[in-house]
Scaffold this motif. Sequence first.
Motif, PDB file in Angstrom:
ATOM      1  N   HIS A 217       0.856  -1.192   0.000  1.00  0.00           N
ATOM      2  CA  HIS A 217       0.000   0.000   0.000  1.00  0.00           C
ATOM      3  C   HIS A 217       0.889   1.237   0.000  1.00  0.00           C
ATOM      4  O   HIS A 217       1.659   1.451   0.935  1.00  0.00           O
ATOM      5  CB  HIS A 217      -0.907  -0.010   1.234  1.00  0.00           C
ATOM      6  CG  HIS A 217      -1.728   1.238   1.370  1.00  0.00           C
ATOM      7  ND1 HIS A 217      -2.211   1.691   2.569  1.00  0.00           N
ATOM      8  CD2 HIS A 217      -2.149   2.144   0.441  1.00  0.00           C
ATOM      9  CE1 HIS A 217      -2.901   2.806   2.398  1.00  0.00           C
ATOM     10  NE2 HIS A 217      -2.874   3.106   1.103  1.00  0.00           N
ATOM     11  N   LEU A 218       0.779   2.049  -1.045  1.00  0.00           N
ATOM     12  CA  LEU A 218       1.483   3.324  -1.117  1.00  0.00           C
ATOM     13  C   LEU A 218       0.512   4.393  -0.640  1.00  0.00           C
ATOM     14  O   LEU A 218      -0.610   4.484  -1.152  1.00  0.00           O
ATOM     15  CB  LEU A 218       1.916   3.632  -2.558  1.00  0.00           C
ATOM     16  CG  LEU A 218       3.193   2.968  -3.090  1.00  0.00           C
ATOM     17  CD1 LEU A 218       3.246   1.481  -2.806  1.00  0.00           C
ATOM     18  CD2 LEU A 218       3.359   3.245  -4.579  1.00  0.00           C
ATOM     19  N   ALA A 231       7.977   8.947 -11.096  1.00  0.00           N
ATOM     20  CA  ALA A 231       9.099   8.229 -10.461  1.00  0.00           C
ATOM     21  C   ALA A 231       9.076   6.746 -10.842  1.00  0.00           C
ATOM     22  O   ALA A 231      10.126   6.130 -11.044  1.00  0.00           O
ATOM     23  CB  ALA A 231       9.034   8.404  -8.946  1.00  0.00           C
ATOM     24  N   LEU A 232       7.886   6.165 -10.950  1.00  0.00           N
ATOM     25  CA  LEU A 232       7.791   4.755 -11.360  1.00  0.00           C
ATOM     26  C   LEU A 232       8.368   4.574 -12.764  1.00  0.00           C
ATOM     27  O   LEU A 232       9.113   3.606 -13.029  1.00  0.00           O
ATOM     28  CB  LEU A 232       6.326   4.290 -11.321  1.00  0.00           C
ATOM     29  CG  LEU A 232       5.691   4.154  -9.934  1.00  0.00           C
ATOM     30  CD1 LEU A 232       4.183   3.911 -10.057  1.00  0.00           C
ATOM     31  CD2 LEU A 232       6.346   3.012  -9.137  1.00  0.00           C
ATOM     32  N   LEU A 233       8.051   5.501 -13.649  1.00  0.00           N
ATOM     33  CA  LEU A 233       8.590   5.390 -15.018  1.00  0.00           C
ATOM     34  C   LEU A 233      10.096   5.649 -15.024  1.00  0.00           C
ATOM     35  O   LEU A 233      10.843   5.005 -15.775  1.00  0.00           O
ATOM     36  CB  LEU A 233       7.843   6.374 -15.942  1.00  0.00           C
ATOM     37  CG  LEU A 233       8.239   6.345 -17.418  1.00  0.00           C
ATOM     38  CD1 LEU A 233       8.306   4.924 -17.970  1.00  0.00           C
ATOM     39  CD2 LEU A 233       7.250   7.171 -18.250  1.00  0.00           C
ATOM     40  N   HIS A 234      10.527   6.551 -14.165  1.00  0.00           N
ATOM     41  CA  HIS A 234      11.969   6.795 -14.034  1.00  0.00           C
ATOM     42  C   HIS A 234      12.695   5.492 -13.677  1.00  0.00           C
ATOM     43  O   HIS A 234      13.698   5.134 -14.295  1.00  0.00           O
ATOM     44  CB  HIS A 234      12.200   7.868 -12.958  1.00  0.00           C
ATOM     45  CG  HIS A 234      13.626   8.124 -12.633  1.00  0.00           C
ATOM     46  ND1 HIS A 234      14.321   9.239 -13.084  1.00  0.00           N
ATOM     47  CD2 HIS A 234      14.537   7.393 -11.916  1.00  0.00           C
ATOM     48  CE1 HIS A 234      15.554   9.184 -12.653  1.00  0.00           C
ATOM     49  NE2 HIS A 234      15.720   8.069 -11.939  1.00  0.00           N
ATOM     50  N   ASP A 279       9.333   1.559  -1.609  1.00  0.00           N
ATOM     51  CA  ASP A 279       8.008   1.165  -2.120  1.00  0.00           C
ATOM     52  C   ASP A 279       7.843   1.555  -3.581  1.00  0.00           C
ATOM     53  O   ASP A 279       7.202   0.834  -4.360  1.00  0.00           O
ATOM     54  CB  ASP A 279       6.911   1.816  -1.271  1.00  0.00           C
ATOM     55  CG  ASP A 279       6.809   1.179   0.118  1.00  0.00           C
ATOM     56  OD1 ASP A 279       7.491   0.166   0.351  1.00  0.00           O
ATOM     57  OD2 ASP A 279       6.045   1.713   0.955  1.00  0.00           O
ATOM     58  N   ILE A 280       8.403   2.705  -3.946  1.00  0.00           N
ATOM     59  CA  ILE A 280       8.345   3.104  -5.363  1.00  0.00           C
ATOM     60  C   ILE A 280       9.119   2.096  -6.205  1.00  0.00           C
ATOM     61  O   ILE A 280       8.651   1.630  -7.257  1.00  0.00           O
ATOM     62  CB  ILE A 280       8.906   4.538  -5.538  1.00  0.00           C
ATOM     63  CG1 ILE A 280       7.969   5.547  -4.860  1.00  0.00           C
ATOM     64  CG2 ILE A 280       9.089   4.866  -7.023  1.00  0.00           C
ATOM     65  CD1 ILE A 280       8.511   6.964  -4.810  1.00  0.00           C
ATOM     66  N   GLU A 281      10.275   1.732  -5.732  1.00  0.00           N
ATOM     67  CA  GLU A 281      11.099   0.772  -6.489  1.00  0.00           C
ATOM     68  C   GLU A 281      10.428  -0.602  -6.549  1.00  0.00           C
ATOM     69  O   GLU A 281      10.444  -1.259  -7.595  1.00  0.00           O
ATOM     70  CB  GLU A 281      12.495   0.682  -5.851  1.00  0.00           C
ATOM     71  CG  GLU A 281      13.304   1.956  -6.063  1.00  0.00           C
ATOM     72  CD  GLU A 281      14.656   1.937  -5.353  1.00  0.00           C
ATOM     73  OE1 GLU A 281      15.488   2.793  -5.695  1.00  0.00           O
ATOM     74  OE2 GLU A 281      14.864   1.070  -4.465  1.00  0.00           O
ATOM     75  N   ALA A 282       9.832  -1.004  -5.445  1.00  0.00           N
ATOM     76  CA  ALA A 282       9.172  -2.319  -5.435  1.00  0.00           C
ATOM     77  C   ALA A 282       7.977  -2.331  -6.395  1.00  0.00           C
ATOM     78  O   ALA A 282       7.726  -3.324  -7.093  1.00  0.00           O
ATOM     79  CB  ALA A 282       8.722  -2.659  -4.017  1.00  0.00           C
TER      80      ALA A 282
END
Length: 727
Positions: A217-218, A231-234, A279-282
């Motif tokens: 959960h973000l 950031a996810l696309l980054h 969490d963003i990276e995961a």
Amino acid sequence: ATGTGDDPREVATHCPYCALQCGMTLRAEAGRVTVAARQFPTNRGGLCQKGWTAAELLDHPERLTTPLLRDRPGGELRPASWAEALDRVVTGIRAVQTGHGRDAVAVFGGGGLTNEKAYALGRFARVALRTRHIDYNGRFCMSSAAAAGMRAFGVDRGLPFPLSDLGRADTLLLVGANPAETMPPLVRWLTEQRERGGNLIVVDPRVTATARHADLHLQPLPGTDLAVANALLHVALTEGWVDREYVAGRTTGFDAVRRGVAGWWPARAEALSGVPVADIEATARALGTAERAIILTARGAEQHAKGVDTVTGFVNLALALGLPGRPGSGYGCLTGQGNGQGGREHGQKADQLPGYRRIDDPVAREHVAGVWGVPAEELPGPGVPAYQLLDSLGTAGGPKALLVFGSNPVVSAPRAARVEGRLRDLDLLVVADFLLSETAALADVVLPTAQWAEEDGTMTNLEGRVLRRRALREPPPGVRTDLAVLADLTHQLQGGAPSYRLVHRKGPLLTPKQEHGATPEHGAGAVDAADPRVVFAELRRASAGGVADYAGVSWERIDENDGVFWPCPDTDGPDTPRLFADRFGTPDGRARFHAVEHRPAAEEVCAAYPLHFTTGRVLAQYQSGTQTRRVAALRRVAPEAFVELHPDLAGRLGVAEGEPVRVVSRRGDMVAPARLSPGIRPDTVFAPFHWGGAARANSVTNDAVDPVSGMPEFKICAVRVEKVTEP
Ligand code: SF4
């Protein structure tokens, strides 16, 4: 069964509420209507408590069964005959248009209207009233996702794939969506997905019922979803998870997006949103390495002054990963209202003609004008989006009369006290509804209309699946269908006699020529313009060749196939459950990337208003609550509004569970009991928007709108919370 046979009667239809359009069976026996769940591809035998109790309103004591008139401003509504009520409407429209021009009359529709009604309402505005001012409450619902979908894919269909794909996704990312409360039977697909070993990731500022199911959960600060998307696309780019072959072969515009997200290091997104880098990276890894992945957005991402760009951020991510068009993969929007999808296709939007055509497109105007039998140059041009329209009512140069069908903007519009004031300033307010909503209570004329179990028609669910709504019984005495009201008003405005007659559906009403789309002859007596089959036949013809092409959809075909997915241009050709397999709906068949940048909310917190305010729904209520607040079983579960606070915040304010608090913004306030929850961020408060009066959440919300979609910023504004001390 059509519901016109002998008792007991039974009919297979769909729930009147949300866009899942769960299949249900209605049965009338011994003067009572009961609901049973039925197997249908979206709900697979399940219903939520709203569906189970939907029949309670059919014979509700508060149901309107006679027109109501107000004789003077400030006076009481009194019962009236239909003849008197319609005469008052027609006289009022004529007076306003004579004094102020055609655009001085406006029409406001709803995302719960059937396709036939949405279509007839658009035609009524453009042909009978010849006003450019028509828009609808769907502008407050999914318009940002619609605009983002159109500019990226050239098509706006909530889910461009069947709902069953959700169960096949290895990773499912839900952004600002809470289906466990808004459409519970959908959770079966999420359960299936997780039982297959799939990953469910939820992005939401609150620990919702859906977030509790999630593997991850973000919990971002409201209004920062776009920073997370970039950031996810980054991360996907730096880790090499972008599908370069797909991007090169099926899309345009990626370079600008690649440059745009280059600076969106996860740490930068964490600083803004509060979502940890890990969490963003995961999340990026779960999406980027999955064989099948789906990204879904809903109102949490969309109801912002940057809602179109926020959705576009997630669309960019889906395109970069090569998801749209692949089975079990893609991007979609969870449409909310019952006919949220069909309601936005047939011309009740300010900028739109049927078939999802643009009203400023000369070719579209020629086609639709031809179907309607009017010169294209006489069709009005584009109007303005819903909030702009509501905010102009009664002002110098704004409309002086408004006709409302299937909507309750006094509760559902942002900055609602201001909208309520605008409605009070009108020369004429007409509301067609089956209950006295807060908006109807302000009206000069209230027209009692039929409920879902008393009308035939079609709805288009969140998958783009066209369904049949089937009547169990005729409307009670004194009640007319919306289509009958529109047909009568059209006749009277054109100088004809009232045309209304009840249509008993015991045999085919259409000649073969009519079934293939001939325009009915008004007043010729051959067909009834209030009959939904006649309207649907014309809708098919008007939509032919458009983005949402219904030309090949017949009621019989829907009956035989559990619905028909648009586009379906040919009676003998296939429908389209899955879009984008080979090409997108753009002229060159390629999807369009658009570089999008995070920007702050329209209103930021400050010393005087230090908290973020966000709104949403609860399971037992629906939209403005006009219907569900009157259902006893639902009222027991969710009797009143509340303000959700983190215990730390409540402690600082000296507020205990259940004590009344006032939420104050620059525009107004609401009062409701405090509900303490560790599942909300300490810097954010939440309230459901289903109630009016002192507990009206939309007294507080901001009327800033997205520049592309016109979507108001319901999901974030700056507030302070006060303990209510006076008795
Ligand atoms: Fe009705 Fe939606 Fe509930 Fe299904 S999920 S029963 S369509 S309100």
